[in-house]
Each structure stands twice: as C-alpha cells, then as structure tokens.
Design a protein around this motif. Structure first.
Motif, PDB file in Angstrom:
ATOM      1  N   THR A 169       0.862  -1.179   0.000  1.00  0.00           N
ATOM      2  CA  THR A 169       0.000   0.000   0.000  1.00  0.00           C
ATOM      3  C   THR A 169       0.899   1.230   0.000  1.00  0.00           C
ATOM      4  N   PRO A 170       0.840   2.008  -1.067  1.00  0.00           N
ATOM      5  CA  PRO A 170       1.716   3.178  -1.140  1.00  0.00           C
ATOM      6  C   PRO A 170       1.297   4.249  -0.140  1.00  0.00           C
ATOM      7  N   THR A 171       2.289   4.930   0.399  1.00  0.00           N
ATOM      8  CA  THR A 171       1.986   6.057   1.274  1.00  0.00           C
ATOM      9  C   THR A 171       1.811   7.289   0.411  1.00  0.00           C
ATOM     10  N   LYS A 172       1.104   8.247   0.923  1.00  0.00           N
ATOM     11  CA  LYS A 172       0.877   9.470   0.180  1.00  0.00           C
ATOM     12  C   LYS A 172       2.196  10.217   0.038  1.00  0.00           C
ATOM     13  N   LYS A 173       2.477  10.650  -1.158  1.00  0.00           N
ATOM     14  CA  LYS A 173       3.721  11.366  -1.426  1.00  0.00           C
ATOM     15  C   LYS A 173       3.695  12.718  -0.721  1.00  0.00           C
ATOM     16  N   SER A 174       4.747  12.999  -0.007  1.00  0.00           N
ATOM     17  CA  SER A 174       4.835  14.283   0.663  1.00  0.00           C
ATOM     18  C   SER A 174       6.268  14.775   0.590  1.00  0.00           C
ATOM     19  N   ASN A 175       6.424  16.029   0.257  1.00  0.00           N
ATOM     20  CA  ASN A 175       7.766  16.579   0.181  1.00  0.00           C
ATOM     21  C   ASN A 175       8.133  17.310   1.460  1.00  0.00           C
ATOM     22  N   GLY A 176       7.322  17.138   2.504  1.00  0.00           N
ATOM     23  CA  GLY A 176       7.589  17.785   3.771  1.00  0.00           C
ATOM     24  C   GLY A 176       6.936  19.152   3.890  1.00  0.00           C
ATOM     25  N   MET A 177       6.462  19.679   2.802  1.00  0.00           N
ATOM     26  CA  MET A 177       5.810  20.986   2.813  1.00  0.00           C
ATOM     27  C   MET A 177       4.331  20.788   3.148  1.00  0.00           C
ATOM     28  N   VAL A 178       3.782  21.731   3.879  1.00  0.00           N
ATOM     29  CA  VAL A 178       2.360  21.682   4.196  1.00  0.00           C
ATOM     30  C   VAL A 178       1.640  22.643   3.262  1.00  0.00           C
ATOM     31  N   CYS A 179       0.563  22.186   2.682  1.00  0.00           N
ATOM     32  CA  CYS A 179      -0.247  22.993   1.769  1.00  0.00           C
ATOM     33  C   CYS A 179      -0.719  24.261   2.485  1.00  0.00           C
ATOM     34  N   SER A 180      -0.548  25.403   1.832  1.00  0.00           N
ATOM     35  CA  SER A 180      -0.962  26.690   2.415  1.00  0.00           C
ATOM     36  C   SER A 180      -2.462  26.725   2.684  1.00  0.00           C
ATOM     37  N   VAL A 181      -3.220  26.079   1.820  1.00  0.00           N
ATOM     38  CA  VAL A 181      -4.672  26.056   2.011  1.00  0.00           C
ATOM     39  C   VAL A 181      -4.998  25.277   3.284  1.00  0.00           C
ATOM     40  N   LYS A 182      -4.276  24.198   3.526  1.00  0.00           N
ATOM     41  CA  LYS A 182      -4.498  23.424   4.757  1.00  0.00           C
ATOM     42  C   LYS A 182      -4.178  24.266   5.988  1.00  0.00           C
ATOM     43  N   LYS A 183      -3.102  25.048   5.913  1.00  0.00           N
ATOM     44  CA  LYS A 183      -2.746  25.919   7.038  1.00  0.00           C
ATOM     45  C   LYS A 183      -3.894  26.882   7.342  1.00  0.00           C
ATOM     46  N   VAL A 184      -4.471  27.448   6.294  1.00  0.00           N
ATOM     47  CA  VAL A 184      -5.597  28.372   6.479  1.00  0.00           C
ATOM     48  C   VAL A 184      -6.770  27.623   7.093  1.00  0.00           C
ATOM     49  N   LEU A 185      -7.116  26.478   6.520  1.00  0.00           N
ATOM     50  CA  LEU A 185      -8.269  25.716   7.021  1.00  0.00           C
ATOM     51  C   LEU A 185      -8.073  25.292   8.471  1.00  0.00           C
ATOM     52  N   ASP A 186      -6.849  24.909   8.826  1.00  0.00           N
ATOM     53  CA  ASP A 186      -6.566  24.496  10.210  1.00  0.00           C
ATOM     54  C   ASP A 186      -6.706  25.656  11.198  1.00  0.00           C
ATOM     55  N   SER A 187      -6.527  26.868  10.710  1.00  0.00           N
ATOM     56  CA  SER A 187      -6.592  28.026  11.605  1.00  0.00           C
ATOM     57  C   SER A 187      -8.022  28.540  11.805  1.00  0.00           C
ATOM     58  N   LEU A 188      -8.970  28.032  11.030  1.00  0.00           N
ATOM     59  CA  LEU A 188     -10.348  28.527  11.090  1.00  0.00           C
ATOM     60  C   LEU A 188     -11.221  27.661  11.985  1.00  0.00           C
ATOM     61  N   GLU A 189     -12.214  28.313  12.592  1.00  0.00           N
ATOM     62  CA  GLU A 189     -13.216  27.586  13.380  1.00  0.00           C
ATOM     63  C   GLU A 189     -14.221  26.959  12.421  1.00  0.00           C
ATOM     64  N   ASP A 190     -14.997  26.011  12.935  1.00  0.00           N
ATOM     65  CA  ASP A 190     -15.854  25.178  12.080  1.00  0.00           C
ATOM     66  C   ASP A 190     -16.850  25.911  11.178  1.00  0.00           C
ATOM     67  N   PRO A 191     -17.671  26.828  11.623  1.00  0.00           N
ATOM     68  CA  PRO A 191     -18.627  27.383  10.639  1.00  0.00           C
ATOM     69  C   PRO A 191     -17.918  28.126   9.507  1.00  0.00           C
ATOM     70  N   THR A 192     -16.858  28.856   9.824  1.00  0.00           N
ATOM     71  CA  THR A 192     -16.119  29.605   8.808  1.00  0.00           C
ATOM     72  C   THR A 192     -15.361  28.648   7.889  1.00  0.00           C
ATOM     73  N   LYS A 193     -14.775  27.637   8.480  1.00  0.00           N
ATOM     74  CA  LYS A 193     -14.030  26.628   7.709  1.00  0.00           C
ATOM     75  C   LYS A 193     -14.957  25.937   6.705  1.00  0.00           C
ATOM     76  N   THR A 194     -16.142  25.566   7.138  1.00  0.00           N
ATOM     77  CA  THR A 194     -17.106  24.885   6.278  1.00  0.00           C
ATOM     78  C   THR A 194     -17.511  25.773   5.102  1.00  0.00           C
ATOM     79  N   LYS A 195     -17.694  27.071   5.371  1.00  0.00           N
ATOM     80  CA  LYS A 195     -18.061  28.004   4.298  1.00  0.00           C
ATOM     81  C   LYS A 195     -16.943  28.120   3.260  1.00  0.00           C
ATOM     82  N   LEU A 196     -15.703  28.201   3.740  1.00  0.00           N
ATOM     83  CA  LEU A 196     -14.569  28.305   2.817  1.00  0.00           C
ATOM     84  C   LEU A 196     -14.423  27.031   1.989  1.00  0.00           C
TER      85      LEU A 196
END
Length: 119
Positions: free
Chosen positions: A47-74
């Motif tokens: 089972t292959p692991t997901k390829k990652s270059n060690g960088m975190v997606c900028s969109v994920k950083k934004v989503l992780d910083s948001l609370e649930d109702p705002t995150k869901t809207k985005l």
C-alpha cells in the motif's frame, strides 16, 4: 583497408563471447526462494503512502486556523467551480492569509481527485 581474415576473426570472437554471455545468464537464473516468494507476497500487499515533500499545503494551514462554521463556508466556496481561485485568494489576502493563486488552483484541482498533498 580491412583484411577479410581479420573480419572473420572479429566475427568469430564476437560470436564466441556472445555465447559465453548467454551461458552465464542462463546459469544465473535461479529458482524462487522463500525470500523471493515473501517479496512477491509483500508486493501483492503493498500500500503506497501518500507522497509528501515535507511541505504543508498553504490552504491546509488556512483551514486548520479557522473555526468550524467559517471553515465549512470556505471549503464550500472552494468546491464551487463557479468561484474563481483568484477571487478566493484576494479574499484570503484581505484577511492576511498568504495563499498564492497557483497553490489555490492546484489545491482545488487535486481536491477533486482526492490528490492534494495536505492530509
């Protein structure tokens, strides 16, 4: 000019070495061992692991910083194909979220196929 005898000798020499290589290749072929069979089983269960270059997606950083109702809207806006990535980026920049247009486009494109590098 090349002598005919020289050409014949070279051809004979090449044939001889070619046959020797063929014999050594045939001798090197071995029957499967328990190690090779277990490798075969490992390949079957691989089972292959997901390829990652060690960088975190900028969109994920934004989503992780948001609370649930705002995150869901985005997330809903990003999933809406009638919303331009550039417009989302402009909105995010107004609120000091650093996401480039290319990253947003890539995230949205890959998210459709489940392939963005962010978990």
């Amino acid at each position: 000019m090349t002598n005919i005898q020289d050409v014949g000798a070279v051809t004979e020499s090449l044939l001889s070495s070619s046959q020797d290589r063929g014999n050594s290749i045939a001798e090197d072929v071995k029957q499967p061992t328990s190690k090779s069979l277990s490798f075969d089983n490992a390949l079957n269960n691989f089972t292959p692991t997901k390829k990652s270059n060690g960088m975190v997606c900028s969109v994920k950083k934004v989503l992780d910083s948001l609370e649930d109702p705002t995150k869901t809207k985005l997330v809903a806006l990003m999933a809406n194909s009638s919303v331009l990535s550039l417009d989302l980026v402009k909105l995010l920049k107004e609120f000091d979220f650093g996401v480039s247009a290319e990253v947003m486009r890539r995230h949205r494109r890959r998210a459709k196929g489940g392939g963005c590098s962010c978990p």
